[in-house]
Design an enzyme around this catalytic site. Structure first.
Site, PDB file in Angstrom:
ATOM      1  N   ALA A 107      36.832  46.433  50.500  1.00 51.37           N
ATOM      2  CA  ALA A 107      37.874  46.547  51.832  1.00 51.37           C
ATOM      3  C   ALA A 107      37.986  45.323  52.268  1.00 51.37           C
ATOM      4  O   ALA A 107      38.920  45.217  53.200  1.00 51.37           O
ATOM      5  CB  ALA A 107      36.772  47.345  52.383  1.00 51.37           C
ATOM      6  N   THR A 148      40.915  44.383  55.162  1.00 54.65           N
ATOM      7  CA  THR A 148      40.712  44.077  56.455  1.00 54.65           C
ATOM      8  C   THR A 148      41.335  42.906  56.757  1.00 54.65           C
ATOM      9  O   THR A 148      41.871  42.839  58.201  1.00 54.65           O
ATOM     10  CB  THR A 148      39.275  44.323  56.698  1.00 54.65           C
ATOM     11  N   PHE A 183      36.664  51.569  57.062  1.00 54.76           N
ATOM     12  CA  PHE A 183      36.340  52.821  57.882  1.00 54.76           C
ATOM     13  C   PHE A 183      34.803  53.029  57.718  1.00 54.76           C
ATOM     14  O   PHE A 183      34.346  53.824  58.017  1.00 54.76           O
ATOM     15  CB  PHE A 183      37.439  54.006  57.519  1.00 54.76           C
ATOM     16  N   ARG A 184      34.236  52.050  56.793  1.00 51.37           N
ATOM     17  CA  ARG A 184      33.032  52.382  56.434  1.00 51.37           C
ATOM     18  C   ARG A 184      32.102  51.380  57.442  1.00 51.37           C
ATOM     19  O   ARG A 184      30.966  51.294  57.474  1.00 51.37           O
ATOM     20  CB  ARG A 184      32.561  51.672  55.084  1.00 51.37           C
ATOM     21  N   ASP A 207      45.394  50.762  49.074  1.00 51.53           N
ATOM     22  CA  ASP A 207      46.424  50.484  49.814  1.00 51.53           C
ATOM     23  C   ASP A 207      47.722  49.788  49.065  1.00 51.53           C
ATOM     24  O   ASP A 207      48.577  49.657  49.781  1.00 51.53           O
ATOM     25  CB  ASP A 207      46.176  49.432  51.131  1.00 51.53           C
ATOM     26  N   HIS A 247      39.718  53.879  43.185  1.00 52.75           N
ATOM     27  CA  HIS A 247      39.540  54.891  44.148  1.00 52.75           C
ATOM     28  C   HIS A 247      41.013  55.893  44.474  1.00 52.75           C
ATOM     29  O   HIS A 247      41.183  56.215  45.314  1.00 52.75           O
ATOM     30  CB  HIS A 247      38.936  54.502  45.524  1.00 52.75           C
ATOM     31  N   CYS A 271      50.681  73.284  40.450  1.00 54.23           N
ATOM     32  CA  CYS A 271      51.718  73.088  39.339  1.00 54.23           C
ATOM     33  C   CYS A 271      51.416  71.557  38.580  1.00 54.23           C
ATOM     34  O   CYS A 271      51.735  71.332  37.443  1.00 54.23           O
ATOM     35  CB  CYS A 271      52.910  73.477  39.434  1.00 54.23           C
ATOM     36  N   CYS A 283      54.034  71.256  47.916  1.00 48.01           N
ATOM     37  CA  CYS A 283      55.149  71.142  46.652  1.00 48.01           C
ATOM     38  C   CYS A 283      56.145  72.187  46.894  1.00 48.01           C
ATOM     39  O   CYS A 283      55.877  73.448  47.621  1.00 48.01           O
ATOM     40  CB  CYS A 283      54.147  71.375  45.200  1.00 48.01           C
ATOM     41  N   ASN A 324      32.987  36.901  49.932  1.00 50.11           N
ATOM     42  CA  ASN A 324      32.501  38.208  50.868  1.00 50.11           C
ATOM     43  C   ASN A 324      31.970  37.555  52.002  1.00 50.11           C
ATOM     44  O   ASN A 324      30.781  36.672  51.984  1.00 50.11           O
ATOM     45  CB  ASN A 324      31.492  38.952  50.168  1.00 50.11           C
TER      46      ASN A 324
HETATM   47 ZN    ZN Z   1      53.501  72.554  42.920  1.00 55.40          ZN
END
Ligand code: ZN
Length: 255
Positions: free
Chosen positions: A30, A34, A41-42, A111, A126, A137, A158, A222
């Site tokens: 993150a 930033t 958001f943590r 992102d 993630h 589907c 969808c 960091n």
């Molecule tokens: Zn679908």
């Protein structure tokens, strides 16, 4: 450990690592985002501190109450309209594209900024916000159209009527094990590893470091201390965008 060197000497030493490295693995978190203006958001004042948000952005809430999921999901992510890669992202892309280095990036960020910067080998541990998948589907969709629906407070569906799920790994979701194994292999093959803007506390991403070669070099950038600082060859408690571009530039000029 870095002491008693000063920062300039440390940067020069890291530039020398870069020059001799044949395979560079990067773990980013993150902190690098930033610096592009994406809220972590943590963080202590982040949305994640609210219990109702933490409960809503989960696999089980998505399955049971998609309206509630999308209400909070929209709050978290619709604000990211005009984000751009920063000097840290660009320095990594330069290593690959200008210097011709082999660079494999495993990121915890969703992102897509490494790819926007030009990096080509990126594993999104993630997931990402560019794509969504129909839960009925299985059709994959591009997120752009979904964004407009979220702005109009509509649940993205969808063509088949199924609900679309953003391709992010939610709490309760499994990781993409194929991608995770690939990241483990990159770590095992690398002779130089950069950990950038990550607290190295989020499991299982931080376990990737356990796969590194014993003779590989480890550099951590960091803002805060991490549990792996003691193992690192060099640690910079600073912004990625302040340190990494200088290292990359020095490795290029060799001075
Ligand atoms: Zn679908």
């Amino acid at each position: 450990m870095s002491y008693p060197f000063n920062r300039e000497q440390e940067i020069e030493a890291c530039a020398a690592f870069l020059q001799s490295a044949s395979k560079i693995a990067v773990l980013s978190g993150a902190g690098i985002s930033t610096e592009s203006g994406i809220p972590d958001f943590r963080s202590s004042n982040g949305l994640w501190q609210k219990e109702e948000v933490r409960e809503a952005i989960t696999r089980s809430c998505f399955s049971r109450q998609p309206e509630r999921f999308y209400y909070y999901f929209s709050q978290l992510f619709l604000s990211w309209t005009d984000i751009k890669p920063n000097q840290g992202h660009l320095a990594l892309a330069d290593l690959e594209n200008e210097q011709g280095k082999w660079v494999g990036i495993a990121t915890q960020n969703i992102d897509g900024l490494h790819q926007v910067a030009g990096s080509k080998q990126v594993i999104e541990l993630h997931g990402n916000l560019r794509h969504a998948v129909c839960q009925k589907c299985g059709t994959a969709k591009v997120m752009n159209g979904i964004k407009e629906k979220l702005e109009n407070k509509m649940i993205p569906l969808c063509d088949c009527g199924g609900i679309l799920k953003p391709k992010v790994v939610l709490f309760g979701d499994p990781l993409d094990m194929q991608e995770f194994r690939k990241a483990q292999i990159w770590m095992a093959q690398a002779d130089l590893i950069f950990c950038l803007g990550t607290s190295l506390t989020v499991t299982p991403a931080n376990t990737l470091l356990q796969h590194r070669r014993h003779d590989s070099k480890l550099v951590i950038i960091n803002l805060e201390a991490t549990p792996y600082d003691r193992e690192a060859d060099y640690v910079f408690h600073a912004k990625v965008g302040e340190i990494l571009p200088v290292i990359v530039q020095k490795s290029q000029t060799g001075d």
